[in-house]
Design an enzyme around this catalytic site. Structure first.
Site, PDB file in Angstrom:
ATOM      1  N   GLY A  19      11.974  10.912 -11.405  1.00 15.52           N
ATOM      2  CA  GLY A  19      13.265  10.301 -11.227  1.00 15.52           C
ATOM      3  C   GLY A  19      14.399  11.415 -10.837  1.00 15.52           C
ATOM      4  O   GLY A  19      14.348  12.485 -11.544  1.00 15.52           O
ATOM      5  N   GLY A  21      17.428  10.989 -10.876  1.00 18.71           N
ATOM      6  CA  GLY A  21      18.643  10.581 -11.277  1.00 18.71           C
ATOM      7  C   GLY A  21      19.461  11.776 -11.836  1.00 18.71           C
ATOM      8  O   GLY A  21      19.014  12.903 -11.671  1.00 18.71           O
ATOM      9  N   PHE A  22      20.531  11.573 -13.002  1.00 19.20           N
ATOM     10  CA  PHE A  22      21.147  12.687 -13.629  1.00 19.20           C
ATOM     11  C   PHE A  22      20.091  13.448 -14.308  1.00 19.20           C
ATOM     12  O   PHE A  22      20.233  14.713 -14.354  1.00 19.20           O
ATOM     13  CB  PHE A  22      22.180  12.180 -14.320  1.00 19.20           C
ATOM     14  CG  PHE A  22      23.390  11.519 -13.738  1.00 19.20           C
ATOM     15  CD1 PHE A  22      24.313  12.207 -13.000  1.00 19.20           C
ATOM     16  CD2 PHE A  22      23.618  10.090 -13.780  1.00 19.20           C
ATOM     17  CE1 PHE A  22      25.537  11.683 -12.438  1.00 19.20           C
ATOM     18  CE2 PHE A  22      24.567   9.485 -13.211  1.00 19.20           C
ATOM     19  CZ  PHE A  22      25.419  10.359 -12.481  1.00 19.20           C
ATOM     20  N   GLY A  23      19.299  12.907 -15.144  1.00 17.33           N
ATOM     21  CA  GLY A  23      18.370  13.672 -15.919  1.00 17.33           C
ATOM     22  C   GLY A  23      17.308  14.691 -15.241  1.00 17.33           C
ATOM     23  O   GLY A  23      17.350  15.828 -15.404  1.00 17.33           O
ATOM     24  N   VAL A  87       6.152   5.680  -8.748  1.00 14.29           N
ATOM     25  CA  VAL A  87       5.181   5.959  -9.707  1.00 14.29           C
ATOM     26  C   VAL A  87       4.484   4.800 -10.209  1.00 14.29           C
ATOM     27  O   VAL A  87       5.379   3.779 -10.572  1.00 14.29           O
ATOM     28  CB  VAL A  87       5.843   6.824 -11.031  1.00 14.29           C
ATOM     29  CG1 VAL A  87       4.779   7.035 -12.016  1.00 14.29           C
ATOM     30  CG2 VAL A  87       6.342   8.243 -10.323  1.00 14.29           C
ATOM     31  N   GLU A 182      35.412  -2.491 -14.651  1.00 14.61           N
ATOM     32  CA  GLU A 182      35.764  -1.702 -13.564  1.00 14.61           C
ATOM     33  C   GLU A 182      35.668  -2.580 -12.539  1.00 14.61           C
ATOM     34  O   GLU A 182      36.400  -2.602 -11.572  1.00 14.61           O
ATOM     35  CB  GLU A 182      34.910  -0.340 -13.372  1.00 14.61           C
ATOM     36  CG  GLU A 182      35.413   0.524 -14.716  1.00 14.61           C
ATOM     37  CD  GLU A 182      34.701   1.914 -14.559  1.00 14.61           C
ATOM     38  OE1 GLU A 182      35.341   3.032 -14.797  1.00 14.61           O
ATOM     39  OE2 GLU A 182      33.473   1.977 -14.069  1.00 14.61           O
ATOM     40  N   ASP A 321      18.441   7.339 -20.133  1.00 14.74           N
ATOM     41  CA  ASP A 321      18.485   5.916 -20.401  1.00 14.74           C
ATOM     42  C   ASP A 321      17.152   5.709 -21.277  1.00 14.74           C
ATOM     43  O   ASP A 321      17.213   4.288 -21.977  1.00 14.74           O
ATOM     44  CB  ASP A 321      18.732   5.127 -19.300  1.00 14.74           C
ATOM     45  CG  ASP A 321      20.133   5.102 -18.735  1.00 14.74           C
ATOM     46  OD1 ASP A 321      20.890   6.078 -19.490  1.00 14.74           O
ATOM     47  OD2 ASP A 321      20.501   4.862 -17.727  1.00 14.74           O
ATOM     48  N   ALA A 332      25.655   8.659 -18.754  1.00 14.61           N
ATOM     49  CA  ALA A 332      25.101   9.796 -17.820  1.00 14.61           C
ATOM     50  C   ALA A 332      25.051  11.110 -18.323  1.00 14.61           C
ATOM     51  O   ALA A 332      24.467  11.869 -18.302  1.00 14.61           O
ATOM     52  CB  ALA A 332      26.157   9.839 -16.439  1.00 14.61           C
ATOM     53  N   GLN A 333      26.108  11.307 -19.320  1.00 15.57           N
ATOM     54  CA  GLN A 333      26.301  12.732 -20.179  1.00 15.57           C
ATOM     55  C   GLN A 333      24.907  12.788 -20.879  1.00 15.57           C
ATOM     56  O   GLN A 333      24.478  14.016 -20.980  1.00 15.57           O
ATOM     57  CB  GLN A 333      27.383  12.770 -20.977  1.00 15.57           C
ATOM     58  CG  GLN A 333      28.549  13.313 -20.101  1.00 15.57           C
ATOM     59  CD  GLN A 333      28.482  14.786 -19.462  1.00 15.57           C
ATOM     60  OE1 GLN A 333      27.817  15.722 -20.075  1.00 15.57           O
ATOM     61  NE2 GLN A 333      28.874  14.866 -18.340  1.00 15.57           N
TER      62      GLN A 333
END
Length: 447
Positions: A19, A21-23, A87, A182, A321, A332-333
């Site tokens: 992944g 992404g952010f992580g 994967v 949003e 997540d 995200a944090q």
């Protein structure tokens, strides 16, 4: 004959990260100076700044500005190799990960594994809703939604039947969390501001926009006060907010919900439906949980140890997540901080001179929650501090610019935001037939 797992030839500690992404990206960057070789695997070739997908879906920014190439992001980090593939299997006993891209399959052996595969949209057991109500998790989703929204206005221009035109100009967004709020605000601005005066046979402000949620308030994590502010702002934009509204059916032509207070069933005829009501962790989570003998919840999140390892496997980490730990939110944090934490632990394990705690518990620092409602208007919750309006909007802009990856992307996004603040025109409203229909065609071909 079984394939021999691929490993770097230099014999260094091999970290496989699933992944980008952010992580995943933050874990990889944390290990930049560590004595390791990293293989980063993702089915996408880009790092996606997911919190801003709704701006792609409504033409504020272009897709590339929040989806820079993963290879370009990491080109100055010599100890990482990127693999663009999906994967398909993880074996934590044999310490292997198998990835595939268009029939090409390769298996990788690892010493440490970081799983940061993220989450997809959840329809709470009603996956058939997805055909008519796309979620908001990928670039494909955002581009499809943009095509659906703008196509609805274009078709309305040609429609002579007032009832059919009304249905074309009716938009239903399911889910009043940050993404739903949003997105709803931006669709309202498209109708009220961007498209004003651009159609000959109808006024775009006649569009009907509904926001539905089974919860009793908008933005539940933000508290009642900010939830009410957000709701009032949306209603001033002409949005019909309906709470305690549990969606029971989605078809090509309508959305049906049950009023949780009166038990009444209500059907709204609408051409465009968008789903932002829930998330489900990557199926890889349950695969690993079953192998490790630990629990996974209904959303597929895995029960992890305090240091983000899984069960007795001290070389397998899950971040973002996909984790179930201390009721951490899927934001995200959590992924960013989790990726940094895991990178630090792996570096400590392989450094023989390190005195750091190799099993240090993950401590999440809550940096607050933010959501944009409309131009110049947002809500912010920082611990016990709450504020809304223009100052919150400026805070949202500043924080998101900071976390966008790459100088080019930051500059272009900031420019588009500035132009959007003072001009009603948007520069990314192009649509294609492919964007509108491709996802469902691909899904049918795959299944």
């Amino acid at each position: 004959m079984a394939q021999t797992p691929h490993r770097p030839s230099n014999g260094r500690h091999h970290v496989v990260v699933i992944g980008a992404g952010f992580g995943g990206i933050n874990a990889v960057k944390k290990l930049k100076d560590a004595d390791v070789e990293i293989t980063l695997i993702d089915k996408k070739n880009h790092h996606l700044f997911q919190p801003m997908l709704y701006q792609v879906a409504t033409g504020v920014i272009s897709a590339g500005e929040i989806a820079p190439s993963t290879r370009q992001i990491l080109r100055h980090q010599d100890n990482v190799s990127f693999v663009n593939g999906e994967v398909t299997d993880v074996n934590i006993k044999d310490q292997t990960v198998t990835a595939e891209l268009d029939g090409a399959v390769r298996t990788y052996g690892y010493d440490s594994l970081i799983v940061a595969a993220g989450a997809g949209q959840s329809y709470f057991g009603n996956d058939h809703f997805a055909e008519y109500a796309p979620g908001m998790k990928t670039l494909d989703d955002a581009l499809e939604i943009r095509s659906r929204i703008i196509s609805a206005f274009e078709k309305a221009e040609l429609e002579e039947d007032p009832a059919k035109r009304e249905k074309l100009l009716t938009f239903v967004i399911v889910g009043a969390g940050p993404t739903g709020v949003e997105l709803t605000g931006q669709i309202a601005e498209l109708a009220q501001r961007t498209f004003a005066g651009t159609y000959s046979n109808f006024g775009s402000s006649s569009a009907k926009i509904y926001l539905l949620d089974g919860a009793p308030q908008v933005l539940p994590p933000f508290g009642k006060r900010l939830g009410r502010k957000a709701q009032r702002t949306l209603e001033k934009l002409g949005v019909d907010v309906r709470l305690n509204a549990m969606v029971t059916d989605v078809t090509a032509d309508a959305v049906t919900y049950k009023n949780m207070k009166t038990e009444e069933e209500v059907t709204i005829e609408a051409a465009t439906k968008i789903w932002s009501a829930g998330v489900a962790a990557s199926p890889l989570g349950k695969l690993i949980a079953d192998q490790a003998g630990v629990e996974s919840d209904r959303a597929g999140r895995v029960s992890v140890n305090e240091d983000l390892t899984v069960g007795e496997y001290k070389n397998v980490y899950i971040v973002g997540d996909m984790i179930s730990l201390n009721r951490l939110p899927g934001v995200a944090q959590v992924a960013i901080q989790g990726g940094n934490h895991v990178g630090k632990l792996i570096e400590a394990k392989i450094d023989e001179e390190s005195t750091a705690n190799e099993a240090e518990p993950f401590e999440y620092f809550d940096k607050g929650s933010m959501a944009v409602i409309s131009r110049f208007n947002a809500v912010v919750k920082l611990g016990k501090t709450e504020f809304a309006g223009f100052p919150a909007w400026i805070s949202w802009l500043g924080l998101h610019i900071f976390y966008i990856v790459g100088f080019r992307s930051r500059t272009l996004v900031a420019l588009h935001w500035l132009l959007n603040a003072f001009s009603r025109d948007r520069g990314n409203l192009e649509i294609t037939q492919q964007q509108r229909v491709a996802r469902n065609v691909i899904d049918r071909d795959l299944h």
